[in-house]
Design a protein around this motif. Structure first.
Motif, PDB file in Angstrom:
ATOM      1  N   ASP A  78       0.921  -1.287  -0.005  1.00  0.00           N
ATOM      2  CA  ASP A  78      -0.049  -0.198  -0.022  1.00  0.00           C
ATOM      3  C   ASP A  78       0.661   1.055   0.286  1.00  0.00           C
ATOM      4  OD1 ASP A  78      -2.244  -1.718   0.255  1.00  0.00           O
ATOM      5  OD2 ASP A  78      -2.606  -1.192   2.316  1.00  0.00           O
ATOM      6  N   TRP A 127      -9.198  12.662   0.121  1.00  0.00           N
ATOM      7  CA  TRP A 127      -8.218  11.643   0.272  1.00  0.00           C
ATOM      8  C   TRP A 127      -7.286  12.089   1.286  1.00  0.00           C
ATOM      9  CZ3 TRP A 127      -6.709   9.854  -5.376  1.00  0.00           C
ATOM     10  CH2 TRP A 127      -7.940   9.051  -5.831  1.00  0.00           C
ATOM     11  N   GLN A 130      -4.254  10.025   2.990  1.00  0.00           N
ATOM     12  CA  GLN A 130      -3.104   9.164   2.188  1.00  0.00           C
ATOM     13  C   GLN A 130      -2.010   9.744   1.728  1.00  0.00           C
ATOM     14  OE1 GLN A 130      -6.689   8.277  -0.719  1.00  0.00           O
ATOM     15  NE2 GLN A 130      -5.424   6.309  -1.002  1.00  0.00           N
ATOM     16  N   ASP A 188      -1.520   3.892  -0.916  1.00  0.00           N
ATOM     17  CA  ASP A 188      -2.210   3.444  -2.013  1.00  0.00           C
ATOM     18  C   ASP A 188      -3.298   2.527  -1.724  1.00  0.00           C
ATOM     19  OD1 ASP A 188      -2.991   3.614  -4.810  1.00  0.00           O
ATOM     20  OD2 ASP A 188      -1.354   1.940  -5.407  1.00  0.00           O
ATOM     21  N   MET A 189      -4.537   2.871  -1.887  1.00  0.00           N
ATOM     22  CA  MET A 189      -5.694   2.067  -1.556  1.00  0.00           C
ATOM     23  C   MET A 189      -6.779   2.047  -2.475  1.00  0.00           C
ATOM     24  SD  MET A 189      -6.108   2.865   2.498  1.00  0.00           S
ATOM     25  CE  MET A 189      -6.490   4.710   2.382  1.00  0.00           C
ATOM     26  N   ASP A 190      -7.448   0.789  -2.605  1.00  0.00           N
ATOM     27  CA  ASP A 190      -8.518   0.445  -3.393  1.00  0.00           C
ATOM     28  C   ASP A 190      -9.684   1.127  -2.670  1.00  0.00           C
ATOM     29  OD1 ASP A 190     -10.410  -0.584  -5.238  1.00  0.00           O
ATOM     30  OD2 ASP A 190      -9.493  -2.515  -5.351  1.00  0.00           O
ATOM     31  N   LEU A 191     -10.286   2.253  -3.098  1.00  0.00           N
ATOM     32  CA  LEU A 191     -11.443   2.751  -2.414  1.00  0.00           C
ATOM     33  C   LEU A 191     -12.705   2.474  -3.246  1.00  0.00           C
ATOM     34  CD1 LEU A 191      -9.569   6.179  -1.517  1.00  0.00           C
ATOM     35  CD2 LEU A 191      -9.916   4.254  -0.225  1.00  0.00           C
ATOM     36  N   PRO A 192     -13.768   2.204  -2.206  1.00  0.00           N
ATOM     37  CA  PRO A 192     -14.896   1.891  -3.068  1.00  0.00           C
ATOM     38  C   PRO A 192     -16.115   3.185  -3.325  1.00  0.00           C
ATOM     39  CG  PRO A 192     -15.012   1.505  -0.675  1.00  0.00           C
ATOM     40  CD  PRO A 192     -13.563   1.726  -0.761  1.00  0.00           C
ATOM     41  N   ARG A 195     -15.592   5.211  -6.229  1.00  0.00           N
ATOM     42  CA  ARG A 195     -14.765   4.214  -6.748  1.00  0.00           C
ATOM     43  C   ARG A 195     -13.382   4.673  -7.376  1.00  0.00           C
ATOM     44  NH1 ARG A 195     -12.067   0.252  -6.637  1.00  0.00           N
ATOM     45  NH2 ARG A 195     -12.224  -1.429  -8.346  1.00  0.00           N
ATOM     46  N   ARG A 196     -12.067   4.364  -6.689  1.00  0.00           N
ATOM     47  CA  ARG A 196     -10.843   4.638  -7.179  1.00  0.00           C
ATOM     48  C   ARG A 196      -9.763   3.515  -7.029  1.00  0.00           C
ATOM     49  NH1 ARG A 196      -5.966   4.459  -5.226  1.00  0.00           N
ATOM     50  NH2 ARG A 196      -6.568   5.592  -3.438  1.00  0.00           N
ATOM     51  N   PRO A 197      -9.612   2.811  -7.954  1.00  0.00           N
ATOM     52  CA  PRO A 197      -8.653   1.520  -7.953  1.00  0.00           C
ATOM     53  C   PRO A 197      -7.292   2.041  -7.599  1.00  0.00           C
ATOM     54  CG  PRO A 197      -8.994   2.278 -10.394  1.00  0.00           C
ATOM     55  CD  PRO A 197      -9.802   2.963  -9.340  1.00  0.00           C
ATOM     56  N   ARG A 198      -6.447   1.255  -7.050  1.00  0.00           N
ATOM     57  CA  ARG A 198      -5.014   1.611  -6.698  1.00  0.00           C
ATOM     58  C   ARG A 198      -4.300   2.156  -8.032  1.00  0.00           C
ATOM     59  NH1 ARG A 198      -3.237  -1.230  -2.368  1.00  0.00           N
ATOM     60  NH2 ARG A 198      -4.673  -2.986  -1.868  1.00  0.00           N
TER      61      ARG A 198
END
Length: 261
Positions: A78, A127, A130, A188-192, A195-198
């Motif tokens: 991450d 964000w 992060q 770096d996170m996969d956020l639901p 929606r935001r992928p890594r």
């Protein structure tokens, strides 16, 4: 620790944000940065000191309920970072990071604020947890041992904001104290939602950075002769670099006049 009114500062106060900061890029890497207006943070496993990702890659959480130990290695995926220095001139840094040919060093100057503001522009305001910028705290291996022995997972993960992990990523052995380092860090996170992928892949997280907006000048290796300096200067200008370019004066010999008596 993080400042109360500016999120993401580690071992830094807000009044330190306008301090000048420096990094030596390899020549070819810097030309790509200029051409693409893109820089990159890299995974801790790619950092020079193998001790630097010890807290994630080689740390386990002792779970008394199950009687097992849970590795934190997956959390290491991450995190991304990039190293800068508060030291304007250093013989050691030129010799370490500026070798010959395409690896010849290109040093840039900016400020902590410009770098951090540019990194935070990667994502929207929701964000902020992060993004981190931290001054490295240099400690002995014995101090590291004592620190880790006194930590719990709850201490590090408190609040779920990533600050505890960022603080661990701002620890370094005192044998590297000459680097006087400040580190940009991104979780770096996969956020639901939204929606935001890594953003990172293959141990690298690329992000937009316009060198003409963020950097202030380019300085070339003090060991260059005049012909090589002019050739490198022309090469960089042809590659699109419009920043002021000069040769480091680190090895310039001063001229003194003393009295006869």
């Amino acid at each position: 620790m993080a400042a109360p009114n500016i999120r993401g500062l580690v071992n830094l106060t807000p009044d330190a944000l306008d301090l000048p900061i420096y990094r030596i890029y390899a020549l070819d890497r810097f030309k790509v940065l200029v051409a693409t207006a893109t820089d990159a943070l890299v995974h801790p496993t790619k950092w020079d000191d193998p001790f630097e990702n010890f807290m994630l890659a080689r740390t386990e959480v002792d779970d008394p309920t199950s009687g097992s130990r849970i590795p934190l290695k997956n959390l290491a995926d991450d995190w991304y970072g990039l190293c800068w220095s508060l030291t304007a001139e250093s013989d050691a840094m030129w010799r370490i990071y500026s070798s010959s040919g395409a690896s010849r060093g290109v040093k840039v100057r900016t400020t902590i604020r410009k770098l951090f503001d540019n990194l935070r522009a990667v994502g929207p305001p929701e964000w902020p947890q992060q993004f981190f910028v931290g001054r490295i705290r240099y400690v002995t291996e014995a101090e590291l041992d004592r620190l880790m022995a006194g930590l719990s997972f709850a201490d590090v993960a408190a609040g779920g904001q990533g600050t505890g992990f960022a603080e661990l990523l701002c620890l370094k052995r005192d044998t590297f104290i000459h680097e006087n380092e400040v580190r940009l860090i991104f979780q770096d996170m996969d956020l639901p939602d939204p929606r935001r992928p890594r953003l990172g892949a293959g141990g690298v997280m690329k992000y937009a950075l316009d060198p003409h907006a963020v950097f202030e000048e380019v300085v070339l290796d003090p060991r260059l002769d005049d012909t090589t300096f002019l050739a490198m200067q022309s090469d960089l200008q042809a590659a699109g670099c419009g920043l002021p370019i000069r040769k480091s004066s680190l090895y310039d010999v001063p001229h003194y006049v003393i009295r006869i008596e």
